[in-house]
Write a protein that holds these residues in place. Structure first.
Motif, short mmCIF file in Angstrom:
data_model
loop_
_atom_site.label_atom_id
_atom_site.label_comp_id
_atom_site.label_asym_id
_atom_site.label_seq_id
_atom_site.Cartn_x
_atom_site.Cartn_y
_atom_site.Cartn_z
N MET A 38 5.54 9.06 1.74
CA MET A 38 4.56 8.22 0.80
C MET A 38 3.47 9.33 0.66
SD MET A 38 1.85 5.36 1.71
CE MET A 38 0.93 6.44 2.76
N ALA A 39 2.97 9.35 -0.83
CA ALA A 39 2.03 10.57 -1.27
C ALA A 39 0.65 9.98 -1.19
CB ALA A 39 2.36 11.06 -2.55
N ILE A 40 -0.51 10.50 -0.70
CA ILE A 40 -1.63 10.25 -0.84
C ILE A 40 -2.39 11.35 -1.77
CG2 ILE A 40 -4.06 9.68 0.37
CD1 ILE A 40 -2.33 8.73 2.32
N LYS A 41 -3.10 11.08 -2.79
CA LYS A 41 -3.81 11.94 -3.68
C LYS A 41 -4.92 11.78 -3.81
CE LYS A 41 0.62 12.18 -6.32
NZ LYS A 41 1.45 12.04 -7.29
N VAL A 42 -6.13 12.61 -3.49
CA VAL A 42 -7.50 12.28 -3.35
C VAL A 42 -7.96 13.31 -4.40
CG1 VAL A 42 -9.35 12.55 -1.96
CG2 VAL A 42 -7.46 12.39 -0.99
#
Length: 244
Positions: free
Chosen positions: A1-5
């Motif tokens: 899972m990718a979390i992009k801020v």
């Protein structure tokens, strides 16, 4: 899972994402982090991303083009949850954390927009239709800390991130606690400055210890957060007391 801020202060975010359990989760491959600098999509060569509000008023407003173009640059799945951190959003709680976790895992990514200054041009919300989320009824200098709070609450619920998943499943606000608070906990030494660990915890009687902890959690919820009590099914539903 990718979390992009998406942020104007990427170093502030990266330093936290690389530490402790969040960093370990990335090192183990359970999550990836992308920190995108909104200023990379500034409207001019001076790096401008904010301007004075139309109609006058105090403070500066983040411009819509840099924010929207940054989202478009990092987004891989139109169905992925997109969240704008704002004090005007719905308040983050455990149920919302789990809802976002399910949606993010299904889409493979979660995108978080960190506002700053006085606020974000309304057209960001009008065009992108993000979910607007707050961490409480107060105002911070930016959305970076709220985004990190959300990430921490979410990543620790990924299977395998914590050493013992039972720990997260039995924390405050979980189903195991009927949505109420967890009880009190002790570790060594057994006595410190006249304060002794309750005898029941040293008894080795697992059933009685479990009953004691359940009662402690109920009492703590009743005393500290009565708003969490469901009269029919909540932590104080049976009103019973266990051995102390």
């Amino acid at each position: 899972m990718a979390i992009k801020v998406l942020t104007l202060f990427p170093d502030m975010v990266r330093s936290v994402l690389g530490a402790s359990i969040l960093g370990r989760a990335a090192a183990q491959g359970q999550v990836t982090y992308t920190v995108a600098d909104i200023r990379d999509h500034a409207v001019d060569r001076h790096g401008t991303v904010d301007d004075y509000p139309y109609g006058g008023g105090p403070g500066m407003i983040m411009m819509a083009p840099p924010v929207i173009e940054t989202v478009e640059a990092v987004r891989e799945d139109e169905a992925a949850p997109l969240v704008l951190m704002t004090p005007q959003g719905e308040t983050l709680d455990e149920a919302l954390v789990l809802e976002l976790l399910v949606a993010a895992r299904a889409a493979g990514e979660l995108i978080l927009i960190c506002g700053h200054y006085k606020g974000v041009d309304q057209r960001v919300a009008d065009i992108l239709r993000p979910r607007e989320v707050s961490i409480g009824d107060y105002v911070l200098t930016g959305g970076e800390l709220p985004a990190l709070v959300l990430i921490d609450a979410l990543v620790r619920r990924l299977p395998g991130v914590l050493g013992n998943s039972d720990s997260a499943d039995a924390d405050s606000f979980t189903t195991a606690q009927a949505g109420g608070l967890d009880g009190c906990w002790y570790t060594r030494p057994a006595e410190f400055r006249g304060h002794a660990v309750p005898d029941i915890l040293l008894s080795g009687h697992h059933a009685k210890i479990a009953a004691w902890r359940e009662a402690e959690a109920r009492d703590r919820t009743r005393a500290r957060r009565p708003d969490l009590i469901d009269d029919e099914n909540g932590p104080t539903a049976d009103g019973g007391e266990s051995e102390r």
